[in-house]
Design an enzyme around this catalytic site. Sequence first.
Site, PDB file in Angstrom:
ATOM      1  N   ARG A 148     -77.666  37.586  -7.501  1.00 30.46           N
ATOM      2  CA  ARG A 148     -76.813  38.763  -7.695  1.00 30.46           C
ATOM      3  C   ARG A 148     -77.444  39.739  -8.685  1.00 30.46           C
ATOM      4  NH1 ARG A 148     -73.043  41.955  -5.477  1.00 30.46           N
ATOM      5  NH2 ARG A 148     -71.412  42.619  -6.930  1.00 30.46           N
TER       6      ARG A 148
ATOM      7  N   GLY B  11     -67.643  36.649  -9.922  1.00 27.84           N
ATOM      8  CA  GLY B  11     -66.920  37.911  -9.754  1.00 27.84           C
ATOM      9  C   GLY B  11     -65.770  37.736  -8.770  1.00 27.84           C
TER      10      GLY B  11
ATOM     11  N   GLU C 227     -52.221  10.916 -13.643  1.00 25.28           N
ATOM     12  CA  GLU C 227     -52.864   9.803 -14.362  1.00 25.28           C
ATOM     13  C   GLU C 227     -52.822  10.008 -15.872  1.00 25.28           C
ATOM     14  OE1 GLU C 227     -53.375   7.148 -13.074  1.00 25.28           O
ATOM     15  OE2 GLU C 227     -53.531   7.615 -10.947  1.00 25.28           O
TER      16      GLU C 227
ATOM     17  N   THR D 290     -51.172  12.964 -18.880  1.00 24.55           N
ATOM     18  CA  THR D 290     -51.528  14.309 -19.337  1.00 24.55           C
ATOM     19  C   THR D 290     -52.466  14.209 -20.547  1.00 24.55           C
ATOM     20  OG1 THR D 290     -49.710  14.417 -20.902  1.00 24.55           O
ATOM     21  CG2 THR D 290     -49.231  15.156 -18.656  1.00 24.55           C
TER      22      THR D 290
ATOM     23  N   PHE E 296     -45.717   7.987 -29.851  1.00 27.09           N
ATOM     24  CA  PHE E 296     -45.107   8.337 -28.568  1.00 27.09           C
ATOM     25  C   PHE E 296     -43.632   8.722 -28.698  1.00 27.09           C
ATOM     26  CE2 PHE E 296     -48.797   6.173 -26.866  1.00 27.09           C
ATOM     27  CZ  PHE E 296     -49.065   6.899 -25.732  1.00 27.09           C
TER      28      PHE E 296
HETATM   29  C1  LIG Z   1     -50.953  16.078  -7.339  1.00 26.91           C
HETATM   30  C2  LIG Z   1     -50.284  14.929  -8.029  1.00 26.91           C
HETATM   31  C3  LIG Z   1     -50.424  13.644  -7.495  1.00 26.91           C
HETATM   32  C4  LIG Z   1     -49.757  12.562  -8.083  1.00 26.91           C
HETATM   33  N1  LIG Z   1     -49.862  11.312  -7.515  1.00 26.91           N
HETATM   34  C5  LIG Z   1     -49.084  10.295  -7.990  1.00 26.91           C
HETATM   35  C6  LIG Z   1     -49.047   9.033  -7.311  1.00 26.91           C
HETATM   36  O1  LIG Z   1     -49.762   8.807  -6.326  1.00 26.91           O
HETATM   37  N2  LIG Z   1     -48.203   8.071  -7.784  1.00 26.91           N
HETATM   38  C7  LIG Z   1     -47.425   8.272  -8.872  1.00 26.91           C
HETATM   39  O2  LIG Z   1     -46.682   7.363  -9.238  1.00 26.91           O
HETATM   40  N3  LIG Z   1     -47.435   9.463  -9.545  1.00 26.91           N
HETATM   41  C8  LIG Z   1     -48.244  10.468  -9.126  1.00 26.91           C
HETATM   42  N4  LIG Z   1     -48.261  11.689  -9.781  1.00 26.91           N
HETATM   43  C9  LIG Z   1     -47.365  11.898 -10.915  1.00 26.91           C
HETATM   44  C10 LIG Z   1     -48.089  11.948 -12.254  1.00 26.91           C
HETATM   45  O3  LIG Z   1     -48.525  10.674 -12.624  1.00 26.91           O
HETATM   46  C11 LIG Z   1     -47.100  12.562 -13.258  1.00 26.91           C
HETATM   47  O4  LIG Z   1     -46.954  13.912 -12.895  1.00 26.91           O
HETATM   48  C12 LIG Z   1     -47.577  12.444 -14.695  1.00 26.91           C
HETATM   49  O5  LIG Z   1     -47.469  11.109 -15.139  1.00 26.91           O
HETATM   50  C13 LIG Z   1     -46.759  13.351 -15.646  1.00 26.91           C
HETATM   51  O6  LIG Z   1     -45.404  13.163 -15.430  1.00 26.91           O
HETATM   52  P1  LIG Z   1     -44.438  14.443 -15.242  1.00 26.91           P
HETATM   53  O7  LIG Z   1     -45.032  15.318 -14.223  1.00 26.91           O
HETATM   54  O8  LIG Z   1     -43.068  13.916 -15.012  1.00 26.91           O
HETATM   55  O9  LIG Z   1     -44.512  15.191 -16.623  1.00 26.91           O
HETATM   56  P2  LIG Z   1     -43.633  14.834 -17.921  1.00 26.91           P
HETATM   57  O10 LIG Z   1     -43.778  13.385 -18.250  1.00 26.91           O
HETATM   58  O11 LIG Z   1     -42.253  15.377 -17.731  1.00 26.91           O
HETATM   59  O12 LIG Z   1     -44.371  15.664 -19.041  1.00 26.91           O
HETATM   60  C14 LIG Z   1     -44.067  17.059 -19.282  1.00 26.91           C
HETATM   61  C15 LIG Z   1     -44.832  17.486 -20.527  1.00 26.91           C
HETATM   62  O13 LIG Z   1     -44.385  16.734 -21.655  1.00 26.91           O
HETATM   63  C16 LIG Z   1     -45.510  16.222 -22.368  1.00 26.91           C
HETATM   64  N5  LIG Z   1     -45.153  14.959 -23.019  1.00 26.91           N
HETATM   65  C17 LIG Z   1     -44.590  13.864 -22.465  1.00 26.91           C
HETATM   66  N6  LIG Z   1     -44.406  12.904 -23.414  1.00 26.91           N
HETATM   67  C18 LIG Z   1     -44.878  13.409 -24.578  1.00 26.91           C
HETATM   68  C19 LIG Z   1     -44.964  12.914 -25.920  1.00 26.91           C
HETATM   69  N7  LIG Z   1     -44.550  11.672 -26.254  1.00 26.91           N
HETATM   70  N8  LIG Z   1     -45.500  13.722 -26.862  1.00 26.91           N
HETATM   71  C20 LIG Z   1     -45.945  14.972 -26.542  1.00 26.91           C
HETATM   72  N9  LIG Z   1     -45.877  15.494 -25.300  1.00 26.91           N
HETATM   73  C21 LIG Z   1     -45.349  14.718 -24.337  1.00 26.91           C
HETATM   74  C22 LIG Z   1     -46.562  16.000 -21.272  1.00 26.91           C
HETATM   75  O14 LIG Z   1     -47.870  15.932 -21.858  1.00 26.91           O
HETATM   76  C23 LIG Z   1     -46.345  17.241 -20.431  1.00 26.91           C
HETATM   77  O15 LIG Z   1     -47.042  18.319 -21.000  1.00 26.91           O
HETATM   78  C24 LIG Z   1     -48.969  12.772  -9.245  1.00 26.91           C
HETATM   79  C25 LIG Z   1     -48.863  14.052  -9.792  1.00 26.91           C
HETATM   80  C26 LIG Z   1     -49.516  15.130  -9.202  1.00 26.91           C
HETATM   81  C27 LIG Z   1     -49.378  16.491  -9.797  1.00 26.91           C
END
Ligand SMILES: Cc1cc2nc3c(=O)[nH]c(=O)nc-3n(C[C@H](O)[C@H](O)[C@H](O)COP(=O)(O)OP(=O)(O)OC[C@H]3O[C@@H](n4cnc5c(N)ncnc54)[C@H](O)[C@@H]3O)c2cc1C
Length: 383
Positions: free
Chosen positions: A267, A338, A362, A364, A382
């Site tokens: 580019r 871009g 898996e 956050t 936690f």
């Molecule tokens: C595309 C995709 C595929 C998935 N596949 C699977 C699957 O095959 N099987 C399965 O069982 N699950 C699956 N999941 C689910 C995934 O494991 C959960 O989304 C993940 O564990 C987070 O849970 P939640 O979305 O309920 O977020 P929440 O637990 O509600 O968390 C919300 C926010 O709170 C924060 N938080 C939570 N606890 C605390 C703490 N103690 N201190 C500070 N911050 C905190 C988190 O970091 C996050 O920012 C999948 C998710 C996605 C997006």
Amino acid sequence: MVDYFQMEALLTVEERSFRDKVRKFVDEECTPLIATHFDSGTFPVELIPRMTETSLFGLHVDGYGCKKASHTIYGLICQELGRCDSGLRAMVSVQNSLVMYPIHAFGSEEQKIRWLPKMARGELVGCFGLSEPDFGSNPSGMMSSAVKQKNHYLLNGTKMWITNGSIAHVALVWAKMDDEIRVFLVEAGTPGFQATLIQRKFSYRTSPTSLLIMKDCAIPEGNILPGAKGLKSVLSCLNYARYGVACSALGSAVACYEAAEPFTRKREIFEKPIASYQLVQEKLVRMVLEITKAQLLTFHLGRLMDQDKAKPPEISMAKMNNVREAMKIARMARDILGARGILADHHVIRHLCDLEAMSTLEGTESIHTLIIGQDLTGISAFH
Ligand SMILES: Cc1cc2nc3c(=O)[nH]c(=O)nc-3n(C[C@H](O)[C@H](O)[C@H](O)COP(=O)(O)OP(=O)(O)OC[C@H]3O[C@@H](n4cnc5c(N)ncnc54)[C@H](O)[C@@H]3O)c2cc1C
């Protein structure tokens, strides 16, 4: 492929040959069709038989039609698949780490004979139902419940965000029975069981993420995994899956760099290739620096896992680091391309969108930070 620290030399002949076989499959058969599937939000089911032929199922199991691979090889496979698409990698990871591994580790002999050979041949697909609408980061609070009846278990509950859910022949559903977490094999077609695709996702578009509803499902007595009891069993599966995500994110980062770097030499802007500008070079250097650090971390983690020496917080560190840095790398690649950077044909935007989901699934970043913090201090933050 980016290999700034000459890590290729650290791989054995077997590791290189397996990696090359998967790389060829990815480059020739997966990458050409993935943007179309991303666009339409569909999983390329036609690739499942080819995944079987590429020996991608049964990687944590010996016997029952499976050939166990080292964790290092599994990591290389996840990097290659992740380099193409996280949905493809997730399908393979779930089948291996979250379905076949627990059936092998916690199942009865009859269950292993019934399920594993067909899963290894890709004839049956499984999914892992742990998360619920109100319990993701804190699965121990799950509401799904099982009650022992005379000759079956009565299962009720809702599982959300379940990868492979709507294409699965069997779901491993975690539920509480007598206050203890257990896991049940819920077969598709069981009365009261429903798996619905979650629509309108802007991330993991090729992956069939699903909602599972169990309403008074009668689960045969032979469909409880006898050896799985409590959160410890859940976490042992998650360790393998988290390592898979760490490797997949590294694959995404490599794909983004590989899309951006040649572009900088082609580019021309202000009559010079953009690669000749210091600001662009700095971005390329930052990308390769973080890819190299992630490669070293991931490779060493694979070796530790192969020696059964890896601690869960070390897996957390790799998952957290690789996803975080891959997101930064994907954003830099998007910027370098871009306007083209927003097109699925250049792949970077797909990786960027998928990494958003990978930062949550898996565990956050916050959860992995707390796991490592607890390991460093001995204090759980936690609650
Ligand atoms: C595309 C995709 C595929 C998935 N596949 C699977 C699957 O095959 N099987 C399965 O069982 N699950 C699956 N999941 C689910 C995934 O494991 C959960 O989304 C993940 O564990 C987070 O849970 P939640 O979305 O309920 O977020 P929440 O637990 O509600 O968390 C919300 C926010 O709170 C924060 N938080 C939570 N606890 C605390 C703490 N103690 N201190 C500070 N911050 C905190 C988190 O970091 C996050 O920012 C999948 C998710 C996605 C997006």
